[in-house]
Design a protein around this motif. Sequence first.
Motif, PDB file in Angstrom:
ATOM      1  N   LEU A 147      41.536 -70.055  79.679  1.00  0.00           N
ATOM      2  CA  LEU A 147      41.824 -71.533  80.046  1.00  0.00           C
ATOM      3  C   LEU A 147      40.440 -72.166  79.596  1.00  0.00           C
ATOM      4  O   LEU A 147      40.778 -73.248  78.994  1.00  0.00           O
ATOM      5  CB  LEU A 147      41.801 -71.630  81.459  1.00  0.00           C
ATOM      6  N   ALA A 148      39.452 -71.631  79.469  1.00  0.00           N
ATOM      7  CA  ALA A 148      38.206 -72.334  79.111  1.00  0.00           C
ATOM      8  C   ALA A 148      37.303 -71.263  78.770  1.00  0.00           C
ATOM      9  O   ALA A 148      37.130 -70.060  79.238  1.00  0.00           O
ATOM     10  CB  ALA A 148      37.434 -73.355  80.070  1.00  0.00           C
ATOM     11  N   CYS A 149      36.475 -71.680  77.680  1.00  0.00           N
ATOM     12  CA  CYS A 149      35.204 -70.776  77.288  1.00  0.00           C
ATOM     13  C   CYS A 149      33.814 -71.634  77.314  1.00  0.00           C
ATOM     14  O   CYS A 149      34.034 -72.705  76.850  1.00  0.00           O
ATOM     15  CB  CYS A 149      35.393 -69.880  75.968  1.00  0.00           C
ATOM     16  N   ASP A 150      32.731 -71.016  77.533  1.00  0.00           N
ATOM     17  CA  ASP A 150      31.555 -71.803  77.170  1.00  0.00           C
ATOM     18  C   ASP A 150      30.964 -71.068  75.979  1.00  0.00           C
ATOM     19  O   ASP A 150      31.081 -70.071  75.598  1.00  0.00           O
ATOM     20  CB  ASP A 150      30.775 -72.124  78.413  1.00  0.00           C
ATOM     21  N   TYR A 151      29.918 -71.891  75.586  1.00  0.00           N
ATOM     22  CA  TYR A 151      29.062 -71.270  74.434  1.00  0.00           C
ATOM     23  C   TYR A 151      28.371 -70.214  74.697  1.00  0.00           C
ATOM     24  O   TYR A 151      27.972 -69.508  73.671  1.00  0.00           O
ATOM     25  CB  TYR A 151      28.003 -72.575  73.859  1.00  0.00           C
TER      26      TYR A 151
END
Length: 180
Positions: free
Chosen positions: A119-123
Amino acid sequence: MRKTELRKSLLKTRQSLSVTDWKHKSQLICQNLLDSPQFNQAKTILAYFSFRQEPDLGSLFSDSPHRWGFPRCVGQSLSWHLWTHQDTVVTGNYGITEPHADAPTIAPGDVDLILVPCLACDYQGYRLGYGGGYYDRMLSSPEWINKPTIGIVFAFAYLPEIPIDTWDKPLQSVCTEIAT
């Protein structure tokens, strides 16, 4: 922002994409995967069938040199099954498309790459899923922990940072529609 609010906000944004925009962004993600050495070197790849306007990887599955595995939700775990574009599918738990239960299973030792829906990913590679913990449990288990992973997410949900819990494990890389 807590995970619950972030999920709700990102789902709303994702579901507001027009079909044309969703298909275009999905196709760009597929092209970026096709350009990836990690993807091209893999023989057996675990993937997913698009659900709730997740990036659609369907164009990768037909006429492919790869063996494809797709999940079935079994209890609190994911069971992985071989699937080809000629095989039929069923609607499983949560309304998610799955291979038939009698499709051959794939052992962790046979897997070269896992394409993880996010749904989301971060760096840093941490992912936000739907909250069921299926991928978190799998990716934390000894037989899966060292498997190469690529998080699949639209660029609007590739964020500098997302809230994480102690059980969250980072993915090795992330693929969006924007070439990196």
